[in-house]
Design a protein around this motif. Structure first.
Motif, PDB file in Angstrom:
ATOM      1  N   PHE A   1     -10.449 -10.862  -6.324  1.00  0.00           N
ATOM      2  CA  PHE A   1     -11.040 -10.261  -5.030  1.00  0.00           C
ATOM      3  C   PHE A   1     -12.437 -10.464  -4.587  1.00  0.00           C
ATOM      4  N   THR A   2     -13.063 -10.571  -5.806  1.00  0.00           N
ATOM      5  CA  THR A   2     -14.548 -10.896  -5.756  1.00  0.00           C
ATOM      6  C   THR A   2     -14.710 -12.564  -5.881  1.00  0.00           C
ATOM      7  N   ALA A   3     -14.082 -13.109  -5.688  1.00  0.00           N
ATOM      8  CA  ALA A   3     -14.385 -14.964  -5.718  1.00  0.00           C
ATOM      9  C   ALA A   3     -14.317 -15.303  -4.424  1.00  0.00           C
ATOM     10  N   PRO A   4     -14.140 -14.343  -3.522  1.00  0.00           N
ATOM     11  CA  PRO A   4     -14.711 -14.755  -2.139  1.00  0.00           C
ATOM     12  C   PRO A   4     -15.969 -15.037  -1.874  1.00  0.00           C
ATOM     13  N   TYR A   5     -16.533 -13.621  -2.224  1.00  0.00           N
ATOM     14  CA  TYR A   5     -17.502 -13.055  -1.882  1.00  0.00           C
ATOM     15  C   TYR A   5     -18.559 -13.756  -2.933  1.00  0.00           C
ATOM     16  N   LEU A   6     -18.497 -14.077  -4.770  1.00  0.00           N
ATOM     17  CA  LEU A   6     -19.617 -15.012  -5.169  1.00  0.00           C
ATOM     18  C   LEU A   6     -19.585 -16.512  -4.330  1.00  0.00           C
ATOM     19  N   VAL A   7     -18.480 -17.248  -4.406  1.00  0.00           N
ATOM     20  CA  VAL A   7     -18.324 -18.683  -3.203  1.00  0.00           C
ATOM     21  C   VAL A   7     -18.863 -18.027  -2.243  1.00  0.00           C
ATOM     22  N   PHE A   8     -18.580 -17.189  -1.428  1.00  0.00           N
ATOM     23  CA  PHE A   8     -19.809 -16.835  -0.273  1.00  0.00           C
ATOM     24  C   PHE A   8     -21.861 -16.655  -0.777  1.00  0.00           C
ATOM     25  N   LEU A   9     -21.900 -16.243  -1.422  1.00  0.00           N
ATOM     26  CA  LEU A   9     -23.289 -16.262  -2.368  1.00  0.00           C
ATOM     27  C   LEU A   9     -23.906 -17.489  -2.769  1.00  0.00           C
ATOM     28  N   ALA A  10     -22.564 -18.376  -3.513  1.00  0.00           N
ATOM     29  CA  ALA A  10     -23.115 -19.962  -3.797  1.00  0.00           C
ATOM     30  C   ALA A  10     -23.357 -20.243  -2.947  1.00  0.00           C
ATOM     31  N   LEU A  11     -22.712 -20.574  -1.695  1.00  0.00           N
ATOM     32  CA  LEU A  11     -22.996 -21.392  -0.650  1.00  0.00           C
ATOM     33  C   LEU A  11     -23.930 -21.546  -0.195  1.00  0.00           C
ATOM     34  N   VAL A  12     -24.186 -19.645   0.592  1.00  0.00           N
ATOM     35  CA  VAL A  12     -25.490 -19.155   1.077  1.00  0.00           C
ATOM     36  C   VAL A  12     -26.328 -18.516   0.897  1.00  0.00           C
TER      37      VAL A  12
END
Length: 302
Positions: free
Chosen positions: A25-36
């Motif tokens: 569940f936290t993976a999408p937010y971690l991807v968002f933090l990495a990209l943004v």
């Protein structure tokens, strides 16, 4: 086979925790933090150490390493030094005023007063209103022929508020305080719900007045919220851009209300110097982190 798989499962469990679904569940937010967040921040740091300039997509160019040259250019630029002084003036006015007013108003709105919901909505309304709309109202109020000068008459400042190099930045600080006050009032209202009512009752039994109760019960009870308010006000104030851009025509008069973020926009986008802008952004980030850590230590100190 089973023996070999057990250490592997143990390592996976240490990485994802006891509930792998939580990591999913936290993976999408971690991807968002990495990209943004992470990637742009790393790129900005890299650009700040190179002679970087914009080119057409796909055009190979040489961007040599220049070390600290961009940082030297930032620190020796008069407009940038003036912008840091301006933001210092802004923070000295905005942060204490925001903290004090929001706590006092939250304490008043937390009591059983008539039309309490109406007052809460009224204080929060400027925060959710578009900046362009409220800036238009303030321009009408504080222009040379505005309502405030008409009421003051001969007492009106000359030059007027937004074109006065001594009054432009304080007026911007007051505007930001007024516009964001509702958000911080809500933070304090939430924090006040966790202060035990027994403390207020005990203070009343001991004969403490309202001011003493406020200082000895309310202020210590909402100390974690005060830390959050001060840090948020400092971070948002240091990233000031919209208000001087709209209120004073891009940092006027003569740079008296320019902010570091406004200088980043002007030098990086308008003048095509992304390396200078990146170095200024990195310095601003380090400065804000340092100020926030100092504020936290001072507020949370017993």
């Amino acid at each position: 086979m089973t023996v070999d798989a057990a250490p592997g499962r143990s390592r996976i469990r240490r990485f994802v925790g006891r509930q792998p679904v939580g990591a999913l569940f936290t993976a999408p937010y971690l991807v968002f933090l990495a990209l943004v967040v992470a990637y742009p921040l790393g790129l900005a740091v890299w650009i700040s150490f190179h002679d970087y300039f914009f080119t057409a997509p796909g055009v190979p160019v040489d961007r040599p390493f220049v070390g600290l040259d961009n940082y030297r250019a930032v620190l020796t630029d008069p407009a940038t030094r003036r912008a840091f002084v301006n933001i210092g003036i802004f923070l000295v006015i905005n942060v204490p005023l925001t903290t004090l007013l929001s706590l006092v108003l939250a304490t008043a709105l937390n009591a059983a007063i008539p039309f309490r919901t109406l007052f809460r909505t009224a204080f929060f309304l400027p925060y959710v209103t578009a900046s362009v709309a409220v800036v238009g109202v303030w321009l009408w109020l504080f222009s040379s022929n505005g309502l405030v000068n008409a009421l003051l008459g001969p007492l009106a400042p000359e030059p007027s508020w937004l074109v006065n190099r001594h009054l432009a930045m304080p007026l911007v600080a007051l505007f930001v305080t007024w516009k964001q006050l509702g958000f911080f009032v809500l933070l304090y209202l939430a924090a006040l719900q966790s202060v035990p009512r027994e403390l207020y009752e005990t203070a009343g039994v001991d004969g403490a007045g309202r001011l003493r109760t406020f200082w000895n019960v309310t202020v210590p009870g909402v100390r974690p919220a005060t830390t959050l308010v001060v840090i948020l006000a400092t971070v948002t104030g240091a990233n000031l851009f919209t208000e001087p851009y709209l209120l004073t025509g891009g940092g006027g008069p003569d740079g008296a209300s320019a902010s570091p973020v406004l200088i980043i926009y002007q030098r990086g986008i308008q003048q095509g110097e992304p390396d200078f802008a990146a170095a200024l952004g990195v310095l601003l980030m380090v400065l804000v982190l340092g100020i926030s850590m100092i504020n936290r230590r001072l507020i949370e100190r017993e």
